[in-house]
Design an enzyme around this catalytic site. Structure first.
Site, PDB file in Angstrom:
ATOM      1  CG  LEU A   1      -1.940  -1.076   1.391  1.00  0.00           C
ATOM      2  CD1 LEU A   1      -2.597  -0.995   2.768  1.00  0.00           C
ATOM      3  CD2 LEU A   1      -2.986  -0.947   0.292  1.00  0.00           C
ATOM      4  CB  SER A   2       0.075   4.762  -0.836  1.00  0.00           C
ATOM      5  OG  SER A   2       0.694   6.005  -0.639  1.00  0.00           O
TER       6      SER A   2
ATOM      7  N   GLY B   1       6.091   1.572   2.967  1.00  0.00           N
ATOM      8  CA  GLY B   1       7.533   1.710   3.202  1.00  0.00           C
ATOM      9  C   GLY B   1       8.422   1.311   2.035  1.00  0.00           C
TER      10      GLY B   1
ATOM     11  CB  SER C   1       2.390  -3.880  -8.502  1.00  0.00           C
ATOM     12  OG  SER C   1       3.389  -3.884  -7.516  1.00  0.00           O
TER      13      SER C   1
HETATM   14  P1  ADP Z   1       5.630   3.818   0.067  1.00  0.00           P
HETATM   15  O1  ADP Z   1       6.841   4.031  -0.799  1.00  0.00           O
HETATM   16  O2  ADP Z   1       5.315   2.374   0.281  1.00  0.00           O
HETATM   17  O3  ADP Z   1       4.442   4.617  -0.378  1.00  0.00           O
HETATM   18  P2  ADP Z   1       7.062   5.434   1.960  1.00  0.00           P
HETATM   19  O4  ADP Z   1       8.400   4.791   1.990  1.00  0.00           O
HETATM   20  O5  ADP Z   1       6.898   6.675   1.127  1.00  0.00           O
HETATM   21  O6  ADP Z   1       5.972   4.342   1.539  1.00  0.00           O
HETATM   22  O7  ADP Z   1       6.600   5.784   3.451  1.00  0.00           O
HETATM   23  C1  ADP Z   1       6.734   4.875   4.515  1.00  0.00           C
HETATM   24  C2  ADP Z   1       6.733   5.619   5.852  1.00  0.00           C
HETATM   25  O8  ADP Z   1       6.728   4.658   6.913  1.00  0.00           O
HETATM   26  C3  ADP Z   1       7.937   6.514   6.052  1.00  0.00           C
HETATM   27  O9  ADP Z   1       7.541   7.691   6.708  1.00  0.00           O
HETATM   28  C4  ADP Z   1       8.833   5.663   6.974  1.00  0.00           C
HETATM   29  O10 ADP Z   1       9.677   6.466   7.795  1.00  0.00           O
HETATM   30  C5  ADP Z   1       7.795   4.919   7.820  1.00  0.00           C
HETATM   31  N1  ADP Z   1       8.258   3.614   8.361  1.00  0.00           N
HETATM   32  C6  ADP Z   1       8.123   3.219   9.654  1.00  0.00           C
HETATM   33  N2  ADP Z   1       8.626   1.988   9.838  1.00  0.00           N
HETATM   34  C7  ADP Z   1       9.098   1.578   8.643  1.00  0.00           C
HETATM   35  C8  ADP Z   1       9.768   0.388   8.222  1.00  0.00           C
HETATM   36  N3  ADP Z   1      10.016  -0.632   9.043  1.00  0.00           N
HETATM   37  N4  ADP Z   1      10.125   0.296   6.907  1.00  0.00           N
HETATM   38  C9  ADP Z   1       9.856   1.315   6.062  1.00  0.00           C
HETATM   39  N5  ADP Z   1       9.226   2.468   6.390  1.00  0.00           N
HETATM   40  C10 ADP Z   1       8.861   2.610   7.703  1.00  0.00           C
END
Ligand code: ADP
Length: 202
Positions: free
Chosen positions: A36-37, A40, A109
């Site tokens: 999901l968006s 992470g 995806s």
């Molecule tokens: P996506 O690319 O899936 O849309 P993002 O990477 O943009 O998601 O955002 C994920 C958010 O979740 C960030 O703010 C990140 O700091 C936070 N987060 C917390 N725990 C985790 C983790 N274990 N792995 C990745 N992101 C994490």
């Protein structure tokens, strides 16, 4: 989409993938991150790329927002638009993998069909599916891009998890539960899993 009939790709003469891998001293791989968006995907890819760079690996990240801002700016968020988004990026991943590169592909995806399409284009032997798994409620709380708030207010119509389908992978190669692991633990788990696959051996 139909294949073009009068096109004759010449691939015989080019330097082969294994020669390029030998040149780069690494094995090419596409790490296909789905989730999901806010789950992470991009955060993990950014961390892992820096870590692999330090260890001498040559990588590339493809991120949904970046690709939709350029190459795929003509596509919408209907199933048709999303499928074409994935098809094109999978073709780009295939080009990179043939250059010996380790690719991190960060795209929601949302359906199995789309992920299977990507896998079939890239080739099973070059592809691992990583399910970046965080419950909707956590992603929504993070709301890193403000998309969930906009979807709840009705401004955005096709947000995955809110008003568009997400089919979670049933049997992913790797699952990263980002609501329970820290970023560091998540990156470590992914690196441990992919290192054997990207380490060069003759
Ligand atoms: P996506 O690319 O899936 O849309 P993002 O990477 O943009 O998601 O955002 C994920 C958010 O979740 C960030 O703010 C990140 O700091 C936070 N987060 C917390 N725990 C985790 C983790 N274990 N792995 C990745 N992101 C994490």
């Amino acid at each position: 989409m139909n294949k073009q009939k009068n096109i004759f790709p010449h691939i015989e003469g080019i330097i082969k993938k294994d020669q390029k891998e030998a040149f780069l001293k690494q094995k090419a791989l596409v790490v296909w991150m789905t989730g999901l968006s806010g789950a992470g995907k991009t955060t993990i890819a950014n961390f892992i790329e820096k870590e692999l760079y330090k260890r001498g690996y040559f990588t590339q990240i493809f991120d949904g927002d970046y690709i939709r801002d350029g190459l795929n700016q003509d596509l919408d968020f209907t199933i048709k638009g999303r499928t074409e988004n994935i098809r094109r990026i999978a073709e780009v991943c295939k080009l990179f993998v043939n250059c010996g590169v380790i690719v991190f592909s960060c795209f929601v995806s949302p359906t199995k069909k789309m992920r299977d399409l990507a896998k079939s284009i890239i080739g099973e032997e070059n592809f691992i599916e990583v399910y970046v798994n965080s419950p909707l409620i956590v992603c929504e709380k993070r709301d890193t891009k403000g998309l969930y708030a906009r979807a709840r207010s009705g401004e955005i119509k096709n947000l995955t998890g809110v008003n568009a389908i997400y089919e979670a992978p049933i049997n992913p190669d790797i699952e990263l539960k980002t609501d329970v692991l820290t970023i560091e633990q998540t990156v470590e788990k992914l690196i441990d899993n992919i290192l054997p696959k990207i380490t060069y051996s003759k």
